[in-house]
Motif scaffolding. Sequence first.
Motif, PDB file in Angstrom:
ATOM      1  N   ALA A 103       0.836  -1.205   0.000  1.00 31.16           N
ATOM      2  CA  ALA A 103       0.000   0.000   0.000  1.00 31.16           C
ATOM      3  C   ALA A 103       0.870   1.255   0.000  1.00 31.16           C
ATOM      4  O   ALA A 103       0.550   2.248  -0.664  1.00 31.16           O
ATOM      5  CB  ALA A 103      -0.930  -0.009   1.215  1.00 31.16           C
ATOM      6  N   LYS A 104       1.995   1.215   0.717  1.00 30.29           N
ATOM      7  CA  LYS A 104       2.906   2.361   0.723  1.00 30.29           C
ATOM      8  C   LYS A 104       3.534   2.583  -0.647  1.00 30.29           C
ATOM      9  O   LYS A 104       3.768   3.726  -1.057  1.00 30.29           O
ATOM     10  CB  LYS A 104       4.002   2.155   1.776  1.00 30.29           C
ATOM     11  N   ILE A 113      -4.177   8.302  -4.984  1.00 29.27           N
ATOM     12  CA  ILE A 113      -5.002   7.096  -5.107  1.00 29.27           C
ATOM     13  C   ILE A 113      -6.013   6.974  -3.978  1.00 29.27           C
ATOM     14  O   ILE A 113      -7.141   6.517  -4.177  1.00 29.27           O
ATOM     15  CB  ILE A 113      -4.132   5.817  -5.221  1.00 29.27           C
ATOM     16  N   ASN A 114      -5.670   7.396  -2.771  1.00 30.98           N
ATOM     17  CA  ASN A 114      -6.605   7.268  -1.649  1.00 30.98           C
ATOM     18  C   ASN A 114      -7.727   8.302  -1.689  1.00 30.98           C
ATOM     19  O   ASN A 114      -8.667   8.224  -0.898  1.00 30.98           O
ATOM     20  CB  ASN A 114      -5.869   7.330  -0.312  1.00 30.98           C
ATOM     21  N   ALA A 126      -5.912   2.336  -1.484  1.00 28.49           N
ATOM     22  CA  ALA A 126      -4.698   1.531  -1.649  1.00 28.49           C
ATOM     23  C   ALA A 126      -4.817   0.216  -0.893  1.00 28.49           C
ATOM     24  O   ALA A 126      -4.409  -0.838  -1.389  1.00 28.49           O
ATOM     25  CB  ALA A 126      -3.473   2.315  -1.178  1.00 28.49           C
ATOM     26  N   ASP A 127      -5.382   0.243   0.310  1.00 23.09           N
ATOM     27  CA  ASP A 127      -5.557  -0.990   1.095  1.00 23.09           C
ATOM     28  C   ASP A 127      -6.541  -1.937   0.412  1.00 23.09           C
ATOM     29  O   ASP A 127      -6.334  -3.159   0.399  1.00 23.09           O
ATOM     30  CB  ASP A 127      -6.049  -0.658   2.504  1.00 23.09           C
ATOM     31  N   GLY A 131      -5.708  -5.619  -1.053  1.00 24.30           N
ATOM     32  CA  GLY A 131      -6.537  -6.745  -0.629  1.00 24.30           C
ATOM     33  C   GLY A 131      -7.035  -7.564  -1.809  1.00 24.30           C
ATOM     34  O   GLY A 131      -7.014  -8.805  -1.783  1.00 24.30           O
ATOM     35  N   VAL A 132      -7.484  -6.884  -2.862  1.00 19.31           N
ATOM     36  CA  VAL A 132      -7.898  -7.575  -4.087  1.00 19.31           C
ATOM     37  C   VAL A 132      -6.720  -8.356  -4.666  1.00 19.31           C
ATOM     38  O   VAL A 132      -6.847  -9.526  -5.052  1.00 19.31           O
ATOM     39  CB  VAL A 132      -8.456  -6.582  -5.124  1.00 19.31           C
ATOM     40  N   GLY A 133      -5.557  -7.690  -4.714  1.00 23.51           N
ATOM     41  CA  GLY A 133      -4.373  -8.362  -5.235  1.00 23.51           C
ATOM     42  C   GLY A 133      -4.062  -9.646  -4.491  1.00 23.51           C
ATOM     43  O   GLY A 133      -3.768 -10.683  -5.103  1.00 23.51           O
ATOM     44  N   ASN A 134      -4.148  -9.619  -3.174  1.00 21.85           N
ATOM     45  CA  ASN A 134      -3.847 -10.813  -2.384  1.00 21.85           C
ATOM     46  C   ASN A 134      -4.887 -11.908  -2.569  1.00 21.85           C
ATOM     47  O   ASN A 134      -4.552 -13.097  -2.565  1.00 21.85           O
ATOM     48  CB  ASN A 134      -3.687 -10.442  -0.906  1.00 21.85           C
ATOM     49  N   MET A 135      -6.153 -11.534  -2.743  1.00 20.16           N
ATOM     50  CA  MET A 135      -7.176 -12.549  -3.009  1.00 20.16           C
ATOM     51  C   MET A 135      -6.978 -13.184  -4.387  1.00 20.16           C
ATOM     52  O   MET A 135      -7.181 -14.389  -4.565  1.00 20.16           O
ATOM     53  CB  MET A 135      -8.568 -11.938  -2.877  1.00 20.16           C
TER      54      MET A 135
END
Length: 201
Positions: A103-104, A113-114, A126-127, A131-135
């Motif tokens: 996210a950083k 982006i935020n 960003a978070d 999160g989508v990326g990790n799923m």
Amino acid sequence: FRYGHLAKAMLDPLSTIVLDEMNMAPATIAAQFNHLLESGEITVPETGETITAADGVTFVVTANTPGMFDETGIYAGSQAQNGATRSRFAGLKMKYLPADKEAKILTGAYPGINKMVVADAAKPMADLMVGVGNMVRALVDEGQVSLPFTVRNLKEWAKSGLLLKDIRDAFSDAYADLLGKSEWQPVAEVFLKTFGVDLEE
């Protein structure tokens, strides 16, 4: 005559020389580095001079496999490497960065982006994106999706999101439209679960 990049880097104390994606090279080509990796020396054909690596010079190889064929089928073109070449390295398997660090990276590269908001989103954009990326990465690990979701995809998604002012179209551009039909559906479900937005709309 001028030294090439490799020779100049070898003469620079404490330099790090990266052989990127070496697993894509045929084993007969990669093995040409064996003498250099073993002795720290190369001979310049044009002059006959032998160059020895300066103190602290480190060779690093990056690869998407441990030097064998890719068993997952994700990294097409990977070549099985000679055992003599592989044995000249210590292995280090890298994982994705923790979510807060990714996210950083996004907010550092794309500070706005935020400021993008999606209805009912309780977390910074960003978070949510990480999160989508990790799923999606979990789907790749399960074999449902063949395209890795990298930090490059995250950054492209953020960049497109700021340009298009649409997080869905940006995600499609950066990742979803690169998927086959059977892979697209589970990824669309992840997107819908996170943002409450249907990718098909």
